[in-house]
Scaffold this motif. Structure first.
Motif, short mmCIF file in Angstrom:
data_model
loop_
_atom_site.label_atom_id
_atom_site.label_comp_id
_atom_site.label_asym_id
_atom_site.label_seq_id
_atom_site.Cartn_x
_atom_site.Cartn_y
_atom_site.Cartn_z
N SER A 117 -3.06 44.32 18.83
CA SER A 117 -1.93 44.06 17.93
C SER A 117 -2.46 43.44 16.65
CB SER A 117 -0.93 43.11 18.60
OG SER A 117 -1.45 41.79 18.66
N SER A 154 2.21 52.96 26.22
CA SER A 154 3.02 51.80 25.81
C SER A 154 2.15 50.69 25.25
CB SER A 154 3.84 51.29 27.01
OG SER A 154 4.73 52.27 27.48
N ARG A 155 1.02 50.43 25.91
CA ARG A 155 0.13 49.36 25.48
C ARG A 155 -0.52 49.68 24.13
NH1 ARG A 155 -4.19 48.60 29.82
NH2 ARG A 155 -2.29 48.68 31.05
N TYR A 158 1.87 49.30 20.47
CA TYR A 158 2.40 48.06 19.90
C TYR A 158 1.90 47.86 18.47
CZ TYR A 158 3.92 43.22 19.50
OH TYR A 158 4.54 42.07 19.09
N GLN A 162 3.97 47.63 14.77
CA GLN A 162 3.78 46.61 13.73
C GLN A 162 3.43 47.24 12.39
OE1 GLN A 162 0.87 44.24 16.06
NE2 GLN A 162 2.24 42.51 15.68
N GLU A 250 10.12 40.89 18.48
CA GLU A 250 9.41 41.38 19.66
C GLU A 250 10.30 42.31 20.48
OE1 GLU A 250 6.01 40.62 20.73
OE2 GLU A 250 6.10 40.30 18.58
N ARG A 253 10.55 45.62 18.76
CA ARG A 253 9.33 46.43 18.86
C ARG A 253 9.20 47.06 20.24
NH1 ARG A 253 5.78 41.70 16.02
NH2 ARG A 253 6.33 42.15 13.85
N PHE A 254 9.46 46.28 21.28
CA PHE A 254 9.35 46.83 22.63
C PHE A 254 10.40 47.91 22.87
CE2 PHE A 254 7.14 42.71 23.65
CZ PHE A 254 5.94 43.29 23.99
N ILE A 257 9.07 51.01 21.15
CA ILE A 257 7.99 51.61 21.94
C ILE A 257 8.57 52.33 23.16
CG2 ILE A 257 5.98 51.09 23.38
CD1 ILE A 257 5.41 48.75 21.44
#
Length: 689
Positions: A117, A154-155, A158, A162, A250, A253-254, A257
């Motif tokens: 990130s 997914s990981r 992130y 951003q 946050e 963003r999740f 995603i």
């Protein structure tokens, strides 16, 4: 060129004038005119996502390493040579109304430190954020390529979320698609791109598949208008506290995603049990894992010493025979058969550098085997295996990564400590790195192992690397129990890449880059050291002797070595020819061999000795200094060589990373550990040999 601490800004350093031959009025398909500055492309992504593999595939061997301006963080910089589509032009003074053939375009590619990130927890991740979003707009990369692991999408997205909140041109490069399919995941790149709001390219950098598509998309993005930041669906209220506002961002963003992954992937229902997972049950097991790791490394050293030996013998005969004779013949024709010129060229450069270059096949084979282990995915498992040991030292599991790099070269290993989040962890790791046995020491191990231990040479070399690990553990525990008793370590979080069949192209490129570094050292600092040693061996200490005609024992070199020699009497190698090599080894460990070759080339052999056999001369000196306990003395010498200061370049790296005070402390610690260990080995060994 390397990017130094006082270098210009990103664009000044990295961008260059386009070398296309068309006139300045002509425009290419990306919007860059001839004569404009070359674009800068940044590669970002999580560790083990394939980012560095893609960087190597795009740049080949055209890579430089250096510190970024104003920082101590090293980055890779290379040239990405591509072609752009034909041009058209409406101007009256050139004949380009018809599309021309594709023309070359060079782009500067920057491989930024791995990051999950833009929220930094270490200096290298802080640099990534600064260059991408915090720095001045005109100093940021033109396009940011985010390498995302399709198997863990997914990981990987992130950082994309951003970046999409800012005016950054983003291209997502999907790697590990074969692994994703193995897990039953199918990726729809068009749907994923529509949801992310940026281009998505599927590729396999190891096999160079999809590279052309990535090139085309990057050119299109370069010529597109400035990126429009993604607007958050739920903007944080101005009345919210900063922490609450961050939580809202946050959640947004999740959610972004999650929607992107849902739209761009589907479960194929064909997931299969991964054989990588099955192998990892054994390779990363608490007891079996370390044993497998030790067995793998033993095989590496055994194969290296056995296979490289015939090639070393051939090169040794080449330099001591035809090359030396040829140089001597040329000097005789020039009337310089005697005197300082002959001494410098034949006894100095040919003997010193030539002896070192005989180890080039060994280095090439070692680098090849290590590159195969890295490309196969095994070395990442070594970090998991050693996590428990690292945590006992108060270090996180990823501290193993700088230590592994140290077995190649201590200088980049010390620089790699920047991945650690805490300053005390970085200091401790930088103090332990010099105890990792670099490849420069390997050349001396192999030479002594071959001379004194014969067919057991590979096992002896392996034992030195085990001793290196023991030194790291013992010194780390001692420092942890004294200076940093309260230091803790966070758990290891690491994405293990799947096991893969190494590719010939990538393995060869990595091997060549490392071998080239070794050869550059031989042609640079070693040549300077050889010349300095020759000069000291030519300087007389008595007024009645002439320059260049003094016995080496009575030269400035010999007299200085004799002054140091008594310190090593308890370790069994108090011959000045032996200890003088250790003094030269402060400059670079490769110079130990070259200094021996020089000393015995200019020194007259004693009665019964063969002047042409370096190994015989060294054996005679060890036997004399040890009182007949030759093998314990040789082992003590090798242990001292392992423990004391690697080279001046390592000292410079330590000073840059942890400061002068800790560097001096480290040198004192290394000398003390090396001397005490060598004395212990000899005094105990003489009881049995």
């Amino acid at each position: 060129m390397s990017i130094g601490a006082n270098s210009p800004t990103l664009l000044q350093v990295s961008k260059r004038k386009d070398v296309l031959s068309a006139k300045a009025c002509c425009q290419d398909s990306s919007g860059n005119g001839a004569g404009t500055e070359a674009p800068v492309i940044a590669l970002v992504g999580a560790p083990n996502s394939g980012k560095s593999t893609l960087f190597n595939a795009l740049t080949g061997a055209r890579v430089t390493m250096g510190n970024w301006p104003g920082t101590t963080v090293s980055v890779s910089r290379g040239v990405w040579r591509t072609t752009v589509e034909g041009r058209t032009c409406d101007c009256d003074d050139c004949h380009c109304a018809e599309p021309s053939e594709d023309r070359p375009l060079e782009m500067t590619l920057i491989d930024l430190p791995g990051a999950y990130s833009l929220d930094p927890v270490s200096p290298d991740e802080a640099l990534t954020r600064e260059l991408l979003v915090d720095g001045p707009a005109d100093e940021r990369p033109d396009v940011t390529v985010v390498v995302a692991d399709a198997a863990h999408l997914s990981r990987s997205l992130y950082i994309v979320a951003q970046l999409r909140e800012r005016a950054v041109k983003v291209v997502v490069a999907l790697s590990m698609l074969d692994v994703a399919r193995h897990h039953g995941i199918d990726v729809d790149t068009f749907a994923l791109a529509a949801e992310l709001g940026c281009p998505v390219v599927a590729l396999d950098p190891r096999r160079r598949q999809g590279i052309d598509n990535l090139t085309r998309v990057v050119h299109e993005v370069l010529g597109a208008p400035d990126a429009t930041p993604r607007t958050l669906a739920h903007l944080p209220s101005p009345e919210l506290a900063p922490l609450d506002a961050d939580l809202v961002r946050e959640d947004e963003r999740f959610g972004f995603i999650e929607n992107a992954v849902a739209a761009g992937t589907r479960d194929s229902g064909q997931a299969r049990a991964s054989w990588s997972d099955k192998v990892d049950r054994w390779v990363t097991a608490p007891v079996i894992g370390p044993l497998i790791f030790m067995a793998v490394m033993w095989c590496v050293f055994q194969v290296t010493t056995v296979v490289a030996a015939p090639m070393q013998d051939f090169l040794d005969g080449l330099f001591t025979g035809p090359v030396s004779d040829g140089v001597t013949s040329l000097l005789e024709r020039a009337g310089l058969a005697d005197g300082w010129v002959h001494g410098l060229l034949v006894d100095g450069l040919v003997s010193g550098v030539g002896m070192l270059l005989t180890f080039a096949p060994l280095m090439a084979l070692m680098f090849l085997l290590l590159a195969l282990l890295e490309d196969s995915g095994y070395m990442a498992r070594a970090a998991v295996v050693t996590d428990r040991m690292m945590r006992a030292l108060g270090l996180p599991g990823r501290a193993f990564l700088p230590l592994v790099v140290g077995f190649g070269c201590n200088v980049p290993a010390i620089s790699a400590t920047r991945i650690l989040p805490q300053e005390r962890q970085r200091i401790l790791t930088a103090l332990l790195v010099p105890f990792t046995s670099c490849t420069a020491r390997l050349t001396v191990y192999v030479m002594l192992g071959s001379v004194f231990f014969g067919k057991w040479a590979g096992t002896v070399v392996f034992a030195m690397y085990v001793t290196s690990i023991l030194m790291v553990v013992v010194c780390g525990l001692a420092l942890r129990k004294t200076l940093w008793r309260t230091m803790g370590a966070e758990p290891l979080v690491l994405d293990l890449p799947p096991y893969q069949l190494p590719t010939a192209r990538l393995t060869a490129a990595v091997t060549w880059v490392r071998l080239k570094g070794f050869l550059q050292t031989a042609s640079g600092i070693i040549v300077a050291t050889v010349c300095a040693v020759w000069l000291l061996q030519s300087l007389p200490t008595n007024t009645h002797e002439k320059f260049g005609e003094v016995p080496v024992e009575d030269s400035a070199y010999g007299v200085a070595a004799k002054a140091v020699t008594p310190v090593f009497a308890p370790a069994g190698f108090d011959q000045w020819q032996t200890t003088s090599a250790l003094v030269v080894g402060f400059v670079a460990k490769e110079a130990v061999i070259s200094s021996w070759a020089q000393t015995y080339a200019v020194d007259e052999p004693e009665e019964g000795e063969d002047a042409g056999k370096l190994g015989q001369r060294i054996t005679a000196d060890f036997e004399k200094s040890s009182g007949g306990h030759t093998l314990p003395a040789v082992l003590a010498f090798m242990v001292f060589l392992l423990g004391y200061t690697p080279c001046v370049a390592t000292l410079a790296a330590q000073k840059r990373e942890i400061g002068l005070r800790w560097t001096i402390f480290g040198v004192a610690m290394q000398l003390a550990v090396a001397w005490l260990s060598a004395v212990a080995v000899f005094q105990v060994g003489r009881l049995f040999w």
